[in-house]
Design an enzyme around this catalytic site. Structure first.
Site, PDB file in Angstrom:
ATOM      1  N   GLU A  38     -21.105 -43.848  -6.284  1.00  0.00           N
ATOM      2  CA  GLU A  38     -19.900 -43.547  -6.759  1.00  0.00           C
ATOM      3  C   GLU A  38     -19.358 -42.233  -6.697  1.00  0.00           C
ATOM      4  O   GLU A  38     -20.206 -41.293  -6.675  1.00  0.00           O
ATOM      5  CB  GLU A  38     -19.847 -43.732  -8.374  1.00  0.00           C
ATOM      6  N   ASP A  53     -20.036 -50.218 -18.464  1.00  0.00           N
ATOM      7  CA  ASP A  53     -19.873 -49.578 -19.877  1.00  0.00           C
ATOM      8  C   ASP A  53     -18.592 -48.678 -19.752  1.00  0.00           C
ATOM      9  O   ASP A  53     -18.093 -48.171 -20.854  1.00  0.00           O
ATOM     10  CB  ASP A  53     -21.139 -48.522 -20.234  1.00  0.00           C
ATOM     11  N   GLU A  69     -27.929 -45.716 -14.519  1.00  0.00           N
ATOM     12  CA  GLU A  69     -27.745 -44.555 -13.663  1.00  0.00           C
ATOM     13  C   GLU A  69     -28.796 -43.650 -13.637  1.00  0.00           C
ATOM     14  O   GLU A  69     -29.623 -43.405 -14.368  1.00  0.00           O
ATOM     15  CB  GLU A  69     -26.637 -43.976 -14.626  1.00  0.00           C
ATOM     16  N   LYS A  79     -27.868 -52.693 -14.771  1.00  0.00           N
ATOM     17  CA  LYS A  79     -27.605 -51.425 -13.629  1.00  0.00           C
ATOM     18  C   LYS A  79     -28.043 -50.292 -14.827  1.00  0.00           C
ATOM     19  O   LYS A  79     -27.558 -50.420 -15.974  1.00  0.00           O
ATOM     20  CB  LYS A  79     -26.110 -51.556 -13.366  1.00  0.00           C
TER      21      LYS A  79
HETATM   22  O1  KIV Z   1     -18.981 -48.917 -15.884  1.00  0.00           O
HETATM   23  C1  KIV Z   1     -18.579 -49.468 -14.659  1.00  0.00           C
HETATM   24  O2  KIV Z   1     -17.680 -49.996 -14.702  1.00  0.00           O
HETATM   25  C2  KIV Z   1     -19.344 -48.972 -13.387  1.00  0.00           C
HETATM   26  C3  KIV Z   1     -18.611 -49.093 -12.246  1.00  0.00           C
HETATM   27  C4  KIV Z   1     -17.563 -48.576 -12.180  1.00  0.00           C
HETATM   28  C5  KIV Z   1     -19.543 -48.923 -11.005  1.00  0.00           C
HETATM   29  O3  KIV Z   1     -20.320 -48.606 -13.552  1.00  0.00           O
END
Ligand code: KIV
Length: 281
Positions: free
Chosen positions: A182, A44, A115, A113
């Site tokens: 991160e 994102d 968070e 993915k």
């Molecule tokens: O959105 C993204 O690019 C990410 C990466 C930096 C892990 O979540």
């Protein structure tokens, strides 16, 4: 060779390092995929590097689907992971499953993915039960930027380090097959990597992780935003492109481009006939 979630587990067991990059469009996805990378993330972060937002909060499911579809057309071998945008999973497990399903079914992603830690365990379990592989994300989770008060290194106190180590174990128990770590001290990321059996993918989390991920635009000089300490420029395509654009403008202005080598030509006979006709009019 096609990379799958199994490839990642095998790499962790063998101690092989995994590499990931972000991609947001067909051409760059195809280029990255041709280099035998393990995974491609439609992050994102596209909100910042492609759409010009200050952070990732305005990115929508429609944005993610649009870019995931484009990337999916260019990826053959890497595992394709798509980010769940802000508010696509926070409100309920139902939302989380539905939206993860859309990224797989409509977008063409192979995993999603999201968070967070304890606050999203139910959502993760629900998505995994729906047979969708999930990557977790701990440390500096950009969708929490307003809680953190900016993009800052996380887990710097002993207490927060203890907590994130615990969170990583909970994510593993909930069924994620990898975790992005991160912006955290390398010592904390190393402890996490050693205490779980799934791969950790670091970004600003040092060399103790099982793999690394970086944002494509950051490492090739394509994004002018603030550069975090962990970003290394591996090539400067931005500068090369700027030089190319200036040469293009110069050649157009001076009439150098297009020359004969870059033009189509009519046969001399046809041209003569056409001119004859026009001169008669
Ligand atoms: O959105 C993204 O690019 C990410 C990466 C930096 C892990 O979540």
């Amino acid at each position: 060779m096609k990379k799958t979630t199994t490839t990642f587990m095998e790499a962790k067991a063998k101690g092989d390092k995994l590499s990931f990059l972000t991609a947001y469009d067909y051409s760059s996805a195809k280029l990255i995929d041709s280099c035998n990378i393990d995974g491609i993330l439609v992050g994102d972060s596209l909100g910042m590097v492609c759409l010009g937002y200050d952070n990732t909060l305005k990115v929508t499911m429609d944005d993610m689907l649009h870019h995931t579809k484009a990337v999916a057309r260019g990826v053959k071998e890497a595992l394709l992971i798509s980010d769940m945008p802000f508010m696509s999973y926070q409100a309920s497990t139902y939302d989380a499953i539905k939206n993860a399903g859309r990224l797989i079914q409509e977008g063409g992603a192979e995993a999603v993915k999201l968070e967070g830690g304890t606050n999203v365990l139910e959502q993760i379990s629900g998505i995994v039960k729906a047979q969708i592989p999930v990557v977790g994300h701990l440390g500096l989770t950009p969708q929490s930027v307003n809680i953190f008060g900016g993009f800052k290194v996380q887990c710097t106190s002993i207490e927060s380090a203890r907590l994130v180590i615990e969170e990583a174990k909970r994510l593993e128990d909930a069924g994620v097959f990898a975790i992005v770590l991160e912006c955290m001290p390398k010592e904390v990321a190393r402890i996490i990597s050693k205490s779980i059996s799934i791969p950790t993918i670091g970004i600003g989390a040092g060399s103790g992780c099982d793999g690394q991920i970086l944002v494509y635009h950051d490492i090739f000089g394509l994004y002018d935003g603030t550069k975090a300490k962990f970003i290394k420029e591996f090539a400067n395509i931005g500068e090369l492109t700027r030089t190319g654009i200036k040469t293009y403008i110069d050649e157009v202005t001076k009439g150098i481009y297009p020359d004969d080598a870059h033009s189509f030509k009519m046969s001399q006979t046809d041209f003569n006939q056409l001119m004859e006709e026009l001169n008669k009019e």
